[in-house]
Design a protein around this motif. Structure first.
Motif, PDB file in Angstrom:
ATOM      1  N   UNK A   1       0.844  -1.183   0.000  1.00  0.00           N
ATOM      2  CA  UNK A   1       0.000   0.000   0.000  1.00  0.00           C
ATOM      3  C   UNK A   1       0.889   1.247   0.000  1.00  0.00           C
ATOM      4  N   UNK A   2       0.618   2.125  -0.946  1.00  0.00           N
ATOM      5  CA  UNK A   2       1.409   3.338  -1.048  1.00  0.00           C
ATOM      6  C   UNK A   2       0.903   4.368  -0.045  1.00  0.00           C
ATOM      7  N   UNK A   3       1.826   4.914   0.714  1.00  0.00           N
ATOM      8  CA  UNK A   3       1.470   5.960   1.671  1.00  0.00           C
ATOM      9  C   UNK A   3       2.409   7.141   1.507  1.00  0.00           C
ATOM     10  N   UNK A   4       1.834   8.319   1.644  1.00  0.00           N
ATOM     11  CA  UNK A   4       2.585   9.566   1.527  1.00  0.00           C
ATOM     12  C   UNK A   4       2.329  10.384   2.781  1.00  0.00           C
ATOM     13  N   UNK A   5       3.388  10.810   3.438  1.00  0.00           N
ATOM     14  CA  UNK A   5       3.243  11.565   4.681  1.00  0.00           C
ATOM     15  C   UNK A   5       4.127  12.804   4.626  1.00  0.00           C
ATOM     16  N   UNK A   6       3.498  13.970   4.743  1.00  0.00           N
ATOM     17  CA  UNK A   6       4.245  15.228   4.769  1.00  0.00           C
ATOM     18  C   UNK A   6       4.457  15.685   6.217  1.00  0.00           C
ATOM     19  N   UNK A   7       5.503  16.445   6.406  1.00  0.00           N
ATOM     20  CA  UNK A   7       5.766  17.039   7.707  1.00  0.00           C
ATOM     21  C   UNK A   7       6.662  18.259   7.504  1.00  0.00           C
ATOM     22  N   UNK A   8       6.811  19.023   8.574  1.00  0.00           N
ATOM     23  CA  UNK A   8       7.727  20.153   8.533  1.00  0.00           C
ATOM     24  C   UNK A   8       7.087  21.518   8.440  1.00  0.00           C
ATOM     25  N   UNK A   9       5.776  21.564   8.311  1.00  0.00           N
ATOM     26  CA  UNK A   9       5.107  22.854   8.244  1.00  0.00           C
ATOM     27  C   UNK A   9       5.111  23.551   9.591  1.00  0.00           C
ATOM     28  N   UNK A  10       4.620  24.773   9.583  1.00  0.00           N
ATOM     29  CA  UNK A  10       4.551  25.524  10.831  1.00  0.00           C
ATOM     30  C   UNK A  10       4.343  26.996  10.579  1.00  0.00           C
ATOM     31  N   UNK A  11       4.527  27.761  11.639  1.00  0.00           N
ATOM     32  CA  UNK A  11       4.392  29.210  11.579  1.00  0.00           C
ATOM     33  C   UNK A  11       5.778  29.830  11.442  1.00  0.00           C
ATOM     34  N   UNK A  12       5.926  30.700  10.475  1.00  0.00           N
ATOM     35  CA  UNK A  12       7.225  31.335  10.238  1.00  0.00           C
ATOM     36  C   UNK A  12       7.010  32.797   9.872  1.00  0.00           C
ATOM     37  N   UNK A  13       7.954  33.630  10.223  1.00  0.00           N
ATOM     38  CA  UNK A  13       7.854  35.042   9.895  1.00  0.00           C
ATOM     39  C   UNK A  13       8.242  35.290   8.437  1.00  0.00           C
ATOM     40  N   UNK A  14       7.740  36.358   7.862  1.00  0.00           N
ATOM     41  CA  UNK A  14       8.162  36.695   6.495  1.00  0.00           C
ATOM     42  C   UNK A  14       9.679  36.792   6.398  1.00  0.00           C
ATOM     43  N   UNK A  15      10.203  36.232   5.323  1.00  0.00           N
ATOM     44  CA  UNK A  15      11.650  36.191   5.153  1.00  0.00           C
ATOM     45  C   UNK A  15      12.300  34.957   5.735  1.00  0.00           C
ATOM     46  N   UNK A  16      11.539  34.175   6.473  1.00  0.00           N
ATOM     47  CA  UNK A  16      12.076  32.978   7.093  1.00  0.00           C
ATOM     48  C   UNK A  16      12.109  31.789   6.159  1.00  0.00           C
ATOM     49  N   UNK A  17      12.519  30.653   6.701  1.00  0.00           N
ATOM     50  CA  UNK A  17      12.673  29.426   5.907  1.00  0.00           C
ATOM     51  C   UNK A  17      12.037  28.238   6.620  1.00  0.00           C
ATOM     52  N   UNK A  18      11.643  27.280   5.824  1.00  0.00           N
ATOM     53  CA  UNK A  18      11.151  25.997   6.323  1.00  0.00           C
ATOM     54  C   UNK A  18      11.589  24.913   5.355  1.00  0.00           C
ATOM     55  N   UNK A  19      11.737  23.706   5.873  1.00  0.00           N
ATOM     56  CA  UNK A  19      11.986  22.567   4.999  1.00  0.00           C
ATOM     57  C   UNK A  19      10.898  21.534   5.232  1.00  0.00           C
TER      58      UNK A  19
END
Length: 115
Positions: A1-19
């Motif tokens: 069974x194929x499963x896809x799981x995302x993570x890493x989101x959140x709250x960030x200020x303008x100009x910031x970074x996330x992965x």
């Protein structure tokens, strides 16, 4: 069974970074069959980034020069490095894996850019 799981989101200020991280299980790694999408409130889901196929464009114009898609075959994982984030990047981000003649989506991860 194929499963896809995302993570890493959140709250960030303008100009910031996330992965963001997209972990796929149940099927082998195939970068050409994967992509990142996003959906902002009241808008349709749109392609953000995908691994290049031939000479095709692989980033939405709005994120070119700021976002980078990458992958780790050994971990069966794709990443989306997002830099210099703006309010317009606020959305739920989804990873898609095309396989077996259909699209497999994760549950999404919320990215909120706010000061």
């Amino acid at each position: 069974q194929v499963q896809v799981v995302e993570s890493g989101g959140g709250l960030v200020q303008p100009g910031g970074s996330l992965r963001l991280t997209c972990k796929v299980s149940g099927i082998f790694f195939d970068a050409t069959a994967m992509g990142w999408f996003r959906q902002a409130p009241g808008k349709e889901r749109e392609l953000v980034a995908r691994f290049p196929i031939g000479t095709s464009t692989n980033y939405a114009d709005s994120v070119k020069g700021r976002f980078i898609i990458s992958g780790d075959r050994a971990k069966n994982t794709a990443y989306l490095q997002m830099n210099n984030l703006t309010h317009e990047d606020t959305a739920v981000y989804y990873c898609k894996r095309r396989a077996l003649g259909r699209d497999f989506w994760g549950q999404g991860t919320q990215v909120t850019v706010s000061s």
